[in-house]
Design a protein around this motif. Structure first.
Motif, mmCIF file in Angstrom:
data_model
loop_
_atom_site.group_PDB
_atom_site.id
_atom_site.type_symbol
_atom_site.label_atom_id
_atom_site.label_comp_id
_atom_site.label_asym_id
_atom_site.label_seq_id
_atom_site.Cartn_x
_atom_site.Cartn_y
_atom_site.Cartn_z
ATOM 1 N N ILE A 141 0.726 -1.387 0.051
ATOM 2 C CA ILE A 141 -0.008 0.036 -0.076
ATOM 3 C C ILE A 141 0.963 1.100 -0.026
ATOM 4 C CG2 ILE A 141 -1.808 1.275 1.037
ATOM 5 C CD1 ILE A 141 -2.744 -1.374 2.450
ATOM 6 N N THR A 142 1.837 1.365 0.986
ATOM 7 C CA THR A 142 2.889 2.474 1.001
ATOM 8 C C THR A 142 3.472 2.739 -0.225
ATOM 9 O OG1 THR A 142 2.720 2.354 3.676
ATOM 10 C CG2 THR A 142 4.270 3.780 2.626
ATOM 11 N N LYS A 143 4.241 1.814 -0.608
ATOM 12 C CA LYS A 143 4.955 1.713 -1.625
ATOM 13 C C LYS A 143 4.059 2.239 -2.970
ATOM 14 C CE LYS A 143 8.713 -0.466 -4.184
ATOM 15 N NZ LYS A 143 9.356 -1.774 -4.332
ATOM 16 N N GLY A 144 2.892 1.638 -3.178
ATOM 17 C CA GLY A 144 2.252 2.195 -4.459
ATOM 18 C C GLY A 144 1.715 3.513 -4.142
ATOM 19 N N ALA A 145 1.222 3.852 -3.075
ATOM 20 C CA ALA A 145 0.655 5.177 -2.856
ATOM 21 C C ALA A 145 1.824 6.018 -3.008
ATOM 22 C CB ALA A 145 0.049 5.320 -1.531
ATOM 23 N N VAL A 205 5.353 7.188 6.092
ATOM 24 C CA VAL A 205 4.519 6.257 6.648
ATOM 25 C C VAL A 205 5.366 4.891 6.386
ATOM 26 C CG1 VAL A 205 2.492 4.840 5.961
ATOM 27 C CG2 VAL A 205 2.518 7.252 5.830
ATOM 28 N N ARG A 206 6.340 4.816 5.345
ATOM 29 C CA ARG A 206 7.110 3.636 5.298
ATOM 30 C C ARG A 206 8.046 3.484 6.337
ATOM 31 N NH1 ARG A 206 9.449 3.424 -0.566
ATOM 32 N NH2 ARG A 206 10.136 1.408 0.301
ATOM 33 N N GLY A 207 8.591 4.863 6.708
ATOM 34 C CA GLY A 207 9.600 4.690 7.818
ATOM 35 C C GLY A 207 8.862 4.267 9.358
ATOM 36 N N ASP A 208 7.494 4.466 9.107
ATOM 37 C CA ASP A 208 6.876 4.110 10.454
ATOM 38 C C ASP A 208 6.778 2.732 10.472
ATOM 39 O OD1 ASP A 208 5.212 4.113 12.665
ATOM 40 O OD2 ASP A 208 3.292 4.364 11.606
ATOM 41 N N ALA A 209 6.450 2.077 9.145
ATOM 42 C CA ALA A 209 6.290 0.562 9.468
ATOM 43 C C ALA A 209 7.595 0.051 9.795
ATOM 44 C CB ALA A 209 5.865 0.082 8.049
ATOM 45 N N VAL A 210 8.788 0.529 9.038
ATOM 46 C CA VAL A 210 10.162 -0.293 9.536
ATOM 47 C C VAL A 210 10.410 -0.022 11.217
ATOM 48 C CG1 VAL A 210 12.538 0.027 9.316
ATOM 49 C CG2 VAL A 210 10.905 0.224 7.334
ATOM 50 N N ALA A 257 -1.814 2.648 11.321
ATOM 51 C CA ALA A 257 -0.969 2.696 10.376
ATOM 52 C C ALA A 257 -1.530 2.384 9.004
ATOM 53 C CB ALA A 257 0.342 2.353 10.682
ATOM 54 N N LEU A 258 -1.935 1.062 8.734
ATOM 55 C CA LEU A 258 -2.513 0.411 7.820
ATOM 56 C C LEU A 258 -3.778 1.299 6.933
ATOM 57 C CD1 LEU A 258 -2.269 -2.090 5.648
ATOM 58 C CD2 LEU A 258 -3.914 -3.259 7.313
#
Length: 699
Positions: A141-145, A205-210, A257-258
């Motif tokens: 999701i985050t990568k596509g957005a 957001v991607r950093g938050d997932a990591v 987050a999702l």
């Protein structure tokens, strides 16, 4: 007075507007405070619940947003919700490591519920679910957005110049005012800023997932160390307690987050601004009965295969089939209602209908009427060759002359002879001729070796002697020196000749404005400085018409506009302006008459005649009135000299002083149509001149 003033100040401070302004700073201060101050479990429960509620609200707002700019605060919301989740992770980690040994609800009921209820208290299942949610959020999701936002930002920036020029063109044309233009420009800038900000915010957001993965790992290993070393727990007890708390903490952070990531994807992937996401999906996916019926059929076939879950497949097939039937019934009802609405009411017919504005039909600017035997040449269903030629002629006219003429309206006319055609300009006949499909017109250019059998006629475009011959004589005519063309070429050539000859009349106010709009796409400031600041549109139109009347194309509109902008402060007389433009276009005018670097072999006036004409111009206030005998002699000698020039294969060009050019061009135009009058100032200094004939002298 002091107490009243303080009361007023407090009211101002706690007003709704000030509270809204203070909301963001207060939230940032709270986020930073949660990272350094210990929080009780109950307050953690409230904050985790608030975080989940904010995520759901953001998702719903994104779904009901019709265009991205309606939610322009979304990049900031992404950053703030990310900081809120990270601060909650830090606060909950502190509580888990400090109080985790006291029980599963040491960090609050919310973390306990996510650790036990959602994953059944199974640590392995909890870890797998957490990893799956993180991968979905991070990889999909985050990568596509983020990619959509990146591409959207790049294409928005690339399209900005074109959009700005379109706004300037609408403003120059008077379609919008200054306020609307400013609003559109601001909207374009905001759109570019939005996608750029979304591209950057998606990285948070991607950093938050990591960070979520790392925080969970730290909580697990940190809890094992704290439980075993400080609280004397066994490795199994510490692993079970702290792992479940870490999983609950991770899930309670990753679920919002999702949700936020899904909202981001919905906002940046919006196309169109007429409906929200739900309305678009329902109206575009679930409203086609054919699609629903095919889906039901495929599911029904799968449900009949042995070993498949037959009941489930057949149930869904029945649902989709019922939906297809309902949609088809609704479509039939709507069609019947439309037909009943459109059908005329069964009222008694009236004896006569009232006249209306629908009875007033506009006159075609350019028209071609054909007899019934020429209909196949212009019939699209019969692949009429003349249609393609006319489209090509109109395109060539635009390239050669410099503006797009009105389209040619073609229709049959039973009043014409079967093989005749007629060309009209604004409803008035300007050309006529005959054409014979299947036959060829052999035109005599003046150097043929003998006659041909056929129907004697003249070329309708140039008036040369010609013969309509059978197709079998085509090669013989070529061998004898004739120029042979088919019927479609005859009509197309005649039409092109007429259009070019009447180009000044074809340049109306509408065409002039369209020409300016076209130039404004590349040079908006150039057009804006001339029309309407320095010159009204009708003056520019008349200047261009003067140029076209004398065979000067207007392709170099940049030079024309720059010259007019320079001279418009001195005069507004179209004739004077046209003369100055001709001087600026002198190199192109001479190049058109004498291609390449050839020597200019021109005719000139006898000095005595030249002085007489100059005196006539000065005495007539610039107009010039010629005596009848002088006019007749001048016309006769100009015609004879022009014919001799053409016999020598040279263009008929008369070189005169600047003051006489307009007078002689207008006077000789009808008597000697092929004669071109050139002013001395229009000849470039680099071109050599040789006078081949003198008009008015002793020959």
């Amino acid at each position: 007075m002091a107490s009243g003033t303080s009361t007023l100040d407090l009211r101002d401070i706690f007003s709704t507007a000030n509270i809204r302004q203070l909301a963001a700073p207060i939230l940032i201060v709270m986020v930073l405070a949660m990272m350094v101050l210990p929080l009780p479990p109950f307050l953690l429960d409230l904050l985790f619940t608030f975080n989940l509620a904010v995520a759901v609200m953001v998702l719903l707002v994104g779904m009901y947003t019709r265009k991205p700019l309606d939610f322009s605060a979304f990049p900031t919301v992404l950053l703030m919700t990310t900081l809120l989740r990270l601060s909650l992770n830090v606060a909950s980690t502190r509580v888990v490591l400090l109080e985790g040994h006291t029980g599963p609800d040491a960090a609050g009921k919310v973390i306990d519920a996510f650790g036990h209820f959602l994953v059944g208290g199974n640590t392995a299942v909890g870890i797998i679910v957490f990893i799956i949610l993180t991968v979905i959020n991070f990889v999909v999701i985050t990568k596509g957005a983020g990619r959509i936002a990146e591409v959207g930002a790049r294409f928005t920036l690339d399209a900005m110049p074109g959009k700005q020029m379109a706004i300037d063109a609408d403003l120059n044309a008077g379609l919008i005012d200054d306020k609307e233009a400013k609003r559109r420009r601001s909207e374009i800038a905001q759109e570019a800023d939005f996608y750029g900000a979304m591209d950057g915010a998606s990285k948070f957001v991607r950093g938050d997932a990591v960070a979520g993965i790392l925080i969970m790992v730290i909580n697990v290993f940190g809890g094992l160390i704290v439980g075993i070393v400080q609280h004397d727990l066994t490795a199994a007890e510490a692993g079970k307690v702290y792992t479940l708390l870490a999983i609950g903490d991770g899930l309670v952070a990753q679920l919002p987050a999702l949700v936020i990531s899904v909202a981001a994807g919905m906002v940046v992937s919006r196309v169109g601004d007429e409906q929200d996401v739900g309305g678009q999906v329902v109206s575009q996916v679930f409203t086609n009965p054919k699609v629903m019926l095919l889906t039901a059929g495929i599911l029904g076939l799968l449900g009949l295969i042995p070993g498949m879950p037959n009941f489930v497949f057949l149930l869904m097939a029945g649902v989709f089939g019922w939906g297809a039937w309902k949609l088809s019934q609704k479509a039939m009802a709507d069609a019947a209602a439309a037909e009943s609405f459109a059908a005329p009411s069964p009222t008694a017919p009236t004896e006569s209908n009232e006249a209306s504005w629908a009875d007033v039909t506009p006159v075609d600017v350019l028209g071609l009427e054909v007899g019934y035997r020429l209909i196949p040449m212009v019939d699209k269903g019969q692949d009429g060759e003349l249609l393609r030629r006319i489209r090509g002629l109109r395109k060539k006219f635009a390239q050669d002359v410099g503006f797009l003429a009105a389209p040619v309206h073609i229709r049959d006319n039973l009043e014409l002879r079967p093989n005749s055609y007629r060309i009209t300009l604004k409803g008035v006949e300007i050309g006529t001729g005959d054409a014979y499909p299947g036959m060829f017109l052999a035109i005599n250019p003046g150097r043929v070796s003998g006659p041909l059998p056929g129907n004697q006629t003249r070329d309708p475009a140039f008036g040369l002697p010609a013969i309509w011959i059978e197709a079998g004589l085509r090669e013989q005519a070529h061998a004898m020196g004739y120029t042979v063309v088919d019927a479609s070429t005859v009509v197309a050539t005649h039409l092109n000749h007429v259009i070019v000859g009447h180009s000044a009349e074809l340049l109306g106010r509408h065409e002039t404005q369209a020409l300016l709009d076209h130039i404004a796409k590349d040079s908006p400031k150039l057009v804006e400085d001339l029309v309407p600041k320095l010159m009204p549109l009708h003056v520019l139109q008349r200047v261009l018409q003067y140029l076209l009347e004398e065979g000067v194309n207007i392709r170099d509109m940049r030079t024309i506009i720059e010259t007019l902008a320079e001279q418009a402060t001195r005069t507004q007389d179209p004739m004077d302006l046209a003369a100055r433009v001709r001087t600026a276009l002198g190199r192109a005018i001479v190049q058109q008459m004498f291609p390449g670097g050839a020597e200019l072999q021109v005719m000139a006036l006898d000095p005595t005649l030249e002085r007489v004409l100059l005196q006539a111009v000065q005495s007539g206030g610039g107009e010039g009135v010629l005596e009848p005998n002088l006019a007749d002699n001048l016309m006769r000698e100009a015609a004879g000299a022009s014919q001799r020039q053409e016999d020598l294969g040279l263009p008929a060009v008369l070189l005169v002083p600047n003051q006489l050019r307009w007078l002689l061009a207008r006077f000789l135009r009808r008597a000697v149509p092929n004669l071109r009058v050139l002013a001395n100032s229009e000849v470039p200094e680099s071109r050599n001149i040789r006078v081949t004939a003198i008009i008015g002298g002793k020959n």
